[in-house]
Design an enzyme around this catalytic site. Structure first.
Site, PDB file in Angstrom:
ATOM      1  N   ASP A  12       3.927  27.228  50.834  1.00 15.53           N
ATOM      2  CA  ASP A  12       3.389  28.356  50.083  1.00 15.53           C
ATOM      3  C   ASP A  12       3.077  29.298  50.764  1.00 15.53           C
ATOM      4  O   ASP A  12       2.282  30.141  50.786  1.00 15.53           O
ATOM      5  CB  ASP A  12       1.972  27.665  49.534  1.00 15.53           C
ATOM      6  CG  ASP A  12       2.284  26.227  48.814  1.00 15.53           C
ATOM      7  OD1 ASP A  12       3.081  26.204  48.237  1.00 15.53           O
ATOM      8  OD2 ASP A  12       1.358  25.428  49.110  1.00 15.53           O
ATOM      9  N   HIS A  40       8.378  27.304  44.091  1.00 13.23           N
ATOM     10  CA  HIS A  40       8.494  28.530  44.684  1.00 13.23           C
ATOM     11  C   HIS A  40       7.948  29.525  43.626  1.00 13.23           C
ATOM     12  O   HIS A  40       8.358  29.430  42.512  1.00 13.23           O
ATOM     13  CB  HIS A  40       9.794  29.146  44.941  1.00 13.23           C
ATOM     14  CG  HIS A  40      10.530  28.612  46.110  1.00 13.23           C
ATOM     15  ND1 HIS A  40       9.611  28.781  47.267  1.00 13.23           N
ATOM     16  CD2 HIS A  40      11.788  28.436  46.511  1.00 13.23           C
ATOM     17  CE1 HIS A  40      10.486  28.254  48.335  1.00 13.23           C
ATOM     18  NE2 HIS A  40      11.620  27.921  47.814  1.00 13.23           N
TER      19      HIS A  40
HETATM   20  P1  GDP Z   1       6.594  29.448  48.444  1.00 17.51           P
HETATM   21  O1  GDP Z   1       6.601  28.046  48.002  1.00 17.51           O
HETATM   22  O2  GDP Z   1       6.489  29.665  49.847  1.00 17.51           O
HETATM   23  O3  GDP Z   1       7.413  30.479  47.726  1.00 17.51           O
HETATM   24  O4  GDP Z   1       5.063  30.148  48.066  1.00 17.51           O
HETATM   25  P2  GDP Z   1       4.146  30.178  46.843  1.00 17.51           P
HETATM   26  O5  GDP Z   1       5.003  29.876  45.621  1.00 17.51           O
HETATM   27  O6  GDP Z   1       2.829  29.550  46.920  1.00 17.51           O
HETATM   28  O7  GDP Z   1       3.964  31.729  46.942  1.00 17.51           O
HETATM   29  C1  GDP Z   1       2.650  32.266  47.167  1.00 17.51           C
HETATM   30  C2  GDP Z   1       2.436  33.052  46.107  1.00 17.51           C
HETATM   31  O8  GDP Z   1       1.938  34.422  46.667  1.00 17.51           O
HETATM   32  C3  GDP Z   1       2.939  33.425  44.970  1.00 17.51           C
HETATM   33  O9  GDP Z   1       2.115  33.496  44.034  1.00 17.51           O
HETATM   34  C4  GDP Z   1       3.484  34.797  45.228  1.00 17.51           C
HETATM   35  O10 GDP Z   1       3.924  35.480  43.971  1.00 17.51           O
HETATM   36  C5  GDP Z   1       2.597  35.337  45.837  1.00 17.51           C
HETATM   37  N1  GDP Z   1       3.040  36.257  46.945  1.00 17.51           N
HETATM   38  C6  GDP Z   1       4.292  36.271  47.763  1.00 17.51           C
HETATM   39  N2  GDP Z   1       4.064  37.299  48.416  1.00 17.51           N
HETATM   40  C7  GDP Z   1       2.987  38.107  48.536  1.00 17.51           C
HETATM   41  C8  GDP Z   1       2.217  39.207  48.997  1.00 17.51           C
HETATM   42  O11 GDP Z   1       2.869  39.969  49.574  1.00 17.51           O
HETATM   43  N3  GDP Z   1       1.232  39.579  48.347  1.00 17.51           N
HETATM   44  C9  GDP Z   1       0.538  38.932  47.256  1.00 17.51           C
HETATM   45  N4  GDP Z   1      -0.599  39.288  46.786  1.00 17.51           N
HETATM   46  N5  GDP Z   1       1.115  37.857  46.770  1.00 17.51           N
HETATM   47  C10 GDP Z   1       2.361  37.444  47.318  1.00 17.51           C
END
Ligand code: GDP
Length: 425
Positions: A12, A40
Site C-alpha cells: 500500500d 493497487h
Molecule cells: P499500492 O497497493 O502500493 O498501489 O497502494 P494503494 O493502492 O494503497 O495506494 C495508496 C493510495 O494512495 C491510493 O489511494 C492512491 O491513489 C493514493 N496515492 C498514491 N500516491 C499518492 C500521493 O502521492 N498522494 C496522495 N494523496 N495519494 C496518493
C-alpha cells in the site's frame, strides 16, 4: 530493458500509481507473484480503479499485460476485473496469462476462510482469497497449472487423487460438506473457457521481447515486510514480494532486471496483524492521518479495512530497500503530511536497552521500541508543485533526511494521487 516496481515496506505504498506512471513508457507490464488478495489503486482519465490481479498497464492500449507463472490466478476474479474496466469505458486490455500459472481453486478460498474462523483471535488477518492454501498446494505439488485445464483425462485423475485428502479435512476437521469429482470438473471447465483466450507461453514471449529491446516492467504486490523469507514471518504473504523473484515469477534471467524502483510512503501503514514498531498509538492522531491518507483515506483497496497507521520507519525502509536491491526510491503520498506542525521519524529501534538501525528477526521485532527524531513540518499544500526546488525547505529537508537514512536515492517524489502529480529529481 527490464525494470521492476516493488514495495519497500508493508504494501500500500502507492505502487499502483508509480507503476501506472512508468507503464506509459513500457511495452509490457507483468505481475509476477501474489494474487487477488491485495489491490493497487490507480487514478487516471477513466476514473479511480482498484486492480487486484490485472497488471497496471491495462489502461494503455499499446501495452501487453502479463500474468506470470508466479501469480495465484483466480480466474473468475480476473474475468470480473476485465469486465469492471470495460463497463467503465476502458478499452478491452491486451492480456496474456502464463500457461504455467496455477489456478486458485474454490476450495482454497474455503480453506482460507475456515482456517481464519478456526483461529479466531489468533488469525493472520487473511483476506480469505485462498492465497496461503493455494501456495501450500503449489509447493506440495498438488496445484493445477493453467495448461492442465486443457487435458480432461489428466484433470480427472488429478482430482481423484487430491479429493480424498481435501474431503477428509473438509468434513472431519472443518465439518463442511465434501466436494465431488464431477462438481470440480465442471468448475474447472468453466475456468478453462473463461481463460482460454488469454493463455500463452510467457517466458518465450519475454525471451523474444528482451532480444528486441522492449521496455518491460515487473510489478510487485505488497512489500519487503510481507516477504515469506525476509519479512515479518509468519505475518507475511505466501509468495515472495522481492524484485529478485520477478525473474522466477515471470520467467526471465535475473541479470536482465536493470532498474529496481522501491516505493516507500512518506508515513507508514499496515494491514493485518504483526509487529509494527512505528505504529501511532494515539488513536486520535492515527485516525486523523488515516482519514487524510492516500486518496480518500487509508482503507484496504481489497477489503475496505482501516489500515494501521505509523510514522515513517527508516529502519524498516532501509532494510526493505536493501532487500529489494533498489536502484532508486519513489517516495509517495508526501502531500498528506502537509497538515502537521512536526513529524516524528523512526530512526532506530531500541531492543533490550540497545539501539540498532538494523531490522531484526521477528522474535526481536516484538521487543523493539521506536527511537524517534522529530522534524519540522511544512504546513502547506504541496500538490501541484512540479519542480523539486519549489518544494518548501522543510519538505525538502524531510526527503533528504530520509534519503540519507535509507541509503538509496529518492528519484521520484509523489505529491498527489494522479499520474502527473510527480516530481522527478
Ligand atoms: P499500492 O497497493 O502500493 O498501489 O497502494 P494503494 O493502492 O494503497 O495506494 C495508496 C493510495 O494512495 C491510493 O489511494 C492512491 O491513489 C493514493 N496515492 C498514491 N500516491 C499518492 C500521493 O502521492 N498522494 C496522495 N494523496 N495519494 C496518493
Amino acid at each position: 530493458m527490464v525494470h521492476a516496481v516493488v514495495g519497500a515496506n508493508w504494501g500500500d505504498e502507492g505502487k499502483g500509481k508509480i507503476t501506472d506512471m512508468l507503464a506509459e513508457q513500457a511495452d509490457i507490464v507483468i505481475r509476477f507473484q501474489g494474487g487477488a488478495n491485495a489491490g493497487h489503486t490507480i487514478v487516471n482519465e477513466y476514473g479511480k480503479f482498484a486492480l487486484h490481479t490485472l497488471p497496471s498497464g491495462v489502461f494503455h492500449q499499446n501495452i501487453m499485460n502479463i500474468i506470470g507463472n508466479g501469480v495465484a490466478l483466480d480466474i473468475p476474479k480476473v474475468i470480473d476485473e476485465i469486465k469492471s474496466l470495460t463497463d467503465r469505458n476502458v478499452p478491452a486490455p491486451k492480456l496474456m496469462v502464463s500457461n504455467r500459472a496455477q489456478v486458485v481453486m474454490p476450495y482454497h478460498k474455503d480453506f482460507d476462510a475456515f482456517e481464519e474462523e478456526r483461529l479466531g483471535k489468533a488469525s493472520f488477518g487473511s483476506t480469505k482469497s485462498g492465497i496461503a492454501p493455494f501456495y501450500s498446494d503449489k509447493f506440495a505439488k498438488i496445484g493445477f497449472e493453467v495448461c492442465e485445464l486443457f487435458d480432461d483425462d489428466l484433470l480427472k485423475s488429478k482430482i481423484e487423487k487430491i479429493l480424498p485428502e481435501k474431503n477428509c479435512i473438509l468434513t472431519e476437521f472443518y465439518h463442511h460438506d465434501p466436494l465431488t469429482v464431477d462438481g470440480l470438473m465442471n468448475t474447472l471447465h468453466e475456468y478453462r473457457d473463461m481463460i482460454a483466450p488469454y493463455v500463452g507461453d510467457v517466458s518465450t514471449y519475454l525471451y523474444d521481447a528482451i532480444k528486441e529491446g522492449k521496455e518491460i516492467l515487473l510489478e510487485g504486490q505488497l512489500g519487503t515486510m510481507k516477504d515469506p523469507d525476509h519479512g515479518i514471518y509468519p505475518m507475511v504473504t505466501s509468495s515472495s514480494t522481492l524484485a529478485g523473484y520477478g525473474a522466477v515469477g515471470a520467467g526471465i534471467p535475473p541479470y536482465e532486471i536493470k532498474d529496481i524502483v522501491a516505493v516507500s510512503k512518506a508515513y507508514s501503514s499496515s494491514v493485518g496483524a504483526g509487529d509494527f514498531v512505528s505504529e501511532i498509538l494515539d488513536e486520535a492522531k492515527a485516525d486523523e492521518l488515516r482519514r487524510r491518507g492516500g486518496d480518500g483515506g487509508e482503507y484496504g483497496a481489497t477489503t475496505g479495512r482501516p489500515r494501521r497507521m505509523g510514522w515513517y520507519d527508516c529502519v524498516a525502509s532501509r532494510y526493505g530497500v536493501r532487500l529489494q536491491g533498489a536502484t532508486e526510491v519513489a517516495f509517495t503520498v508526501l502531500d498528506v503530511l502537509g497538515y502537521l506542525d512536526e513529524i516524528p521519524v523512526c530512526v532506530a529501534y531500541e531492543i533490550d536497552g540497545k539501539e540498532t538501525k538494523d531490522f531484526p528477526v521477528t522474535p526481536l521485532l516484538n521487543k523493539a521500541k521506536p527511537v524517534y527524531k522529530t522534524l519540522p513540518g511544512w504546513k502547506t499544500d504541496i500538490r501541484g508543485i512540479k519542480k523539486y526546488e519549489d518544494l518548501p525547505e522543510n519538505c525538502r529537508n524531510y526527503i533528504e533526511f530520509i534519503e540519507k537514512e535509507i541509503g538509496c536515492p529518492i528519484k521520484y517524489v509523489s505529491n498527489g494521487p494522479s499520474r502527473d502529480d510527480i516530481i522527478v529529481r
